[in-house]
Design a protein around this motif. Structure first.
Motif, mmCIF file in Angstrom:
data_model
loop_
_atom_site.group_PDB
_atom_site.id
_atom_site.type_symbol
_atom_site.label_atom_id
_atom_site.label_comp_id
_atom_site.label_asym_id
_atom_site.label_seq_id
_atom_site.Cartn_x
_atom_site.Cartn_y
_atom_site.Cartn_z
ATOM 1 N N UNK A 88 84.074 51.160 67.776
ATOM 2 C CA UNK A 88 82.694 50.781 67.468
ATOM 3 C C UNK A 88 81.971 51.903 66.729
ATOM 4 N N UNK A 89 82.213 53.152 67.148
ATOM 5 C CA UNK A 89 81.552 54.297 66.512
ATOM 6 C C UNK A 89 82.036 54.466 65.078
ATOM 7 N N UNK A 90 83.338 54.285 64.863
ATOM 8 C CA UNK A 90 83.880 54.426 63.508
ATOM 9 C C UNK A 90 83.321 53.330 62.610
ATOM 10 N N UNK A 91 83.234 52.120 63.137
ATOM 11 C CA UNK A 91 82.670 51.016 62.354
ATOM 12 C C UNK A 91 81.222 51.312 61.971
ATOM 13 N N UNK A 92 80.458 51.859 62.916
ATOM 14 C CA UNK A 92 79.052 52.179 62.651
ATOM 15 C C UNK A 92 78.931 53.262 61.582
ATOM 16 N N UNK A 109 71.388 56.930 62.636
ATOM 17 C CA UNK A 109 71.287 55.472 62.453
ATOM 18 C C UNK A 109 72.573 54.798 62.925
ATOM 19 N N UNK A 110 73.720 55.409 62.618
ATOM 20 C CA UNK A 110 74.996 54.862 63.088
ATOM 21 C C UNK A 110 75.037 54.826 64.611
ATOM 22 N N UNK A 137 72.509 63.085 55.686
ATOM 23 C CA UNK A 137 73.722 62.656 56.389
ATOM 24 C C UNK A 137 73.508 62.662 57.899
ATOM 25 N N UNK A 138 72.776 63.659 58.402
ATOM 26 C CA UNK A 138 72.496 63.700 59.835
ATOM 27 C C UNK A 138 71.680 62.479 60.270
ATOM 28 N N UNK A 139 70.716 62.076 59.438
ATOM 29 C CA UNK A 139 69.931 60.888 59.792
ATOM 30 C C UNK A 139 70.804 59.644 59.732
ATOM 31 N N UNK A 198 77.204 53.077 57.522
ATOM 32 C CA UNK A 198 76.218 53.951 56.874
ATOM 33 C C UNK A 198 76.871 54.857 55.830
ATOM 34 N N UNK A 199 78.140 54.577 55.491
ATOM 35 C CA UNK A 199 78.814 55.311 54.428
ATOM 36 C C UNK A 199 79.314 56.685 54.801
ATOM 37 N N UNK A 200 79.555 56.926 56.098
ATOM 38 C CA UNK A 200 79.967 58.258 56.543
ATOM 39 C C UNK A 200 81.328 58.276 57.231
ATOM 40 N N UNK A 201 82.154 57.259 56.984
ATOM 41 C CA UNK A 201 83.478 57.254 57.582
ATOM 42 C C UNK A 201 84.256 58.545 57.347
#
Length: 241
Positions: A126-130, A157-158, A151-153, A134-137
């Protein structure tokens, strides 16, 4: 038959203190928010916008009036029931990111699922999907110190998205960012809203509020007026028929 509003505030009041020290922060707020809305709440200091957001987030309770969420009268719920509602349906994003400094982006996003008692494999997926939402995989293994403010924000959000909430509550989400990063975050919120998440945001920045579909202005503990977000309206006009 029209769909029931997601959120309804009817005659909401909030008083802090008692006797001669009493202060009425909210004086009878009426507000209706439908599913899929993107609402920006604005107003000067002391106008009641933050108090209203705390009530909407089930972090505080009104002194009087009716607060309905999905048809349930929230002001009648006990502390534990409000906590369950908050964990099940709401995601929170704050101005200060509130990330744990020595843990990775992935571990930060996992936290609300850890508190829920989810299994490690479920949390990770779930965390990886989130993060991918937000484009941070690719940044999942980075710590906050290795990420820019924007990126921290996005990680914050994720983290809010990891629990699959109905509503995202954002309190000054661009307050610590420069203009370019702020626009990136707002465009992300617009995209998430387009995917079906209801977004409620407190901001003092008119340029950021313009991304919302609806802007609600507070003054002296009441809703002063509402208007359409200018950028949101312009974007809708640019979409080909």
């Amino acid at each position: 038959m029209s769909e029931e509003p997601l959120i309804q505030l009817e005659g909401i009041t909030k008083t802090f203190g008692t006797g001669s020290a009493a202060f009425q922060a909210l004086k009878g707020v009426d507000l209706t928010i439908d599913r899929g809305e993107f609402v920006a709440i604005m107003g000067p200091s002391g106008s009641g916008k933050s108090t209203t957001m705390n009530i909407l987030g089930c972090l505080d309770t009104p002194t009087g009036g009716v607060f309905r969420f999905r048809g349930v009268e929230v002001q009648k719920l006990g502390r534990d029931q409000r906590s369950l509602l908050r964990r099940r349906y709401l995601g929170f994003v704050f101005q200060g990111f509130n990330l744990l400094a020595r843990t990775t982006a992935l571990e930060n996003v996992e936290l609300p699922l850890l508190y829920r008692g989810e299994k490690k494999s479920v949390r990770r997926d779930a965390a990886m999907h989130a993060l991918e939402q937000v484009g941070l995989g690719p940044w999942a293994s980075h710590t906050p110190a290795e990420l820019s403010g924007g990126q921290q924000q996005r990680v914050a959000i994720a983290r809010a998205l990891a629990t699959d909430p109905d509503v995202l509550l954002a309190d000054e989400p661009t307050g610590n960012l420069d203009t370019e990063r702020s626009v990136e975050i707002m465009e992300l919120l617009v995209r998430l809203n387009g995917e079906g998440i209801t977004v409620l945001m407190v901001t003092h920045e008119e340029e950021m509020a313009a991304f919302a579909k609806t802007i609600v202005h507070f003054r002296d503990g009441l809703v002063e007026r509402t208007e359409r977000g200018l950028r949101s309206a312009a974007a809708r006009q640019e979409v080909p028929a």
